[in-house]
Write an enzyme that holds these catalytic residues in place. Sequence first.
Site, mmCIF file in Angstrom:
data_model
loop_
_atom_site.group_PDB
_atom_site.id
_atom_site.type_symbol
_atom_site.label_atom_id
_atom_site.label_comp_id
_atom_site.label_asym_id
_atom_site.label_seq_id
_atom_site.Cartn_x
_atom_site.Cartn_y
_atom_site.Cartn_z
ATOM 1 N N HIS A 11 0.829 -1.207 0.000
ATOM 2 C CA HIS A 11 0.000 0.000 0.000
ATOM 3 C C HIS A 11 0.863 1.257 0.000
ATOM 4 O O HIS A 11 0.587 2.216 -0.732
ATOM 5 C CB HIS A 11 -0.923 0.009 1.218
ATOM 6 C CG HIS A 11 -2.192 -0.750 1.032
ATOM 7 N ND1 HIS A 11 -2.209 -2.107 0.797
ATOM 8 C CD2 HIS A 11 -3.501 -0.360 1.053
ATOM 9 C CE1 HIS A 11 -3.460 -2.519 0.683
ATOM 10 N NE2 HIS A 11 -4.268 -1.469 0.830
ATOM 11 N N HIS A 56 0.980 -3.605 9.381
ATOM 12 C CA HIS A 56 2.354 -3.461 8.922
ATOM 13 C C HIS A 56 3.225 -2.911 10.039
ATOM 14 O O HIS A 56 2.773 -2.116 10.872
ATOM 15 C CB HIS A 56 2.454 -2.502 7.727
ATOM 16 C CG HIS A 56 2.233 -3.157 6.411
ATOM 17 N ND1 HIS A 56 3.097 -4.106 5.886
ATOM 18 C CD2 HIS A 56 1.243 -3.010 5.491
ATOM 19 C CE1 HIS A 56 2.641 -4.505 4.705
ATOM 20 N NE2 HIS A 56 1.519 -3.858 4.448
#
Length: 212
Positions: free
Chosen positions: A130, A173
Amino acid sequence: MRRVVILWLSSLAILAAGAVAACPEGRCIIGEFDRAGLGLAHALRSEWLDAMMQGITWFGSLLLLLPLTAALAWVLLRSRRRREAGFLVLGLLGSSALSHVFKLWVARPRPDLFPTWLDMPGDWSFPSAHAMQATAAALAWLLVAERTRIFRAILLGLAVLLVGLSRIYLQVHFPSDVVVGTLAALLWVAGLHALLLRPAAGGHRKRGEGAA
């Protein structure tokens, strides 16, 4: 061409260095930087941030970025700006491919220190796709703009920052995944720009100078 090679090798070097730091000798660890970042994100949790971050994180998804990039590329093609159109598409898809190649190579598990606020993605953690996709798309869009206005640059930069922060806040993440991915994407797009657009830009300047 040397500039292109240097930029792309730097992108790969950052990804490789991040991979070694995250998983030395094939054994993935959680460093103090990652632990502190995830802990801070967890401490800031609130209902309104939960909702906001779950919306913002979509701005780094190919499901949103690919149609937007394709639409802008089509506009450029209709204006006979083929190089810019190709640059946009390759910038996004190249960064996405690069992130997934390193995901498979490093195979870093997703964070599990704190609860997540959405379904955990099924792929590996390092680097953040992302973050790479949002960075690549934003920089490429900025570089093909006919006039780079400061407001546009600030807005796109803020969007990239928020996407990266959303991945950490949502606990999907590690902070290092986001930082390394962002830097690698910047260098990838800069190299692609040097390869595809710098020569054309130079050619336009020479023609303009000759006409003057």
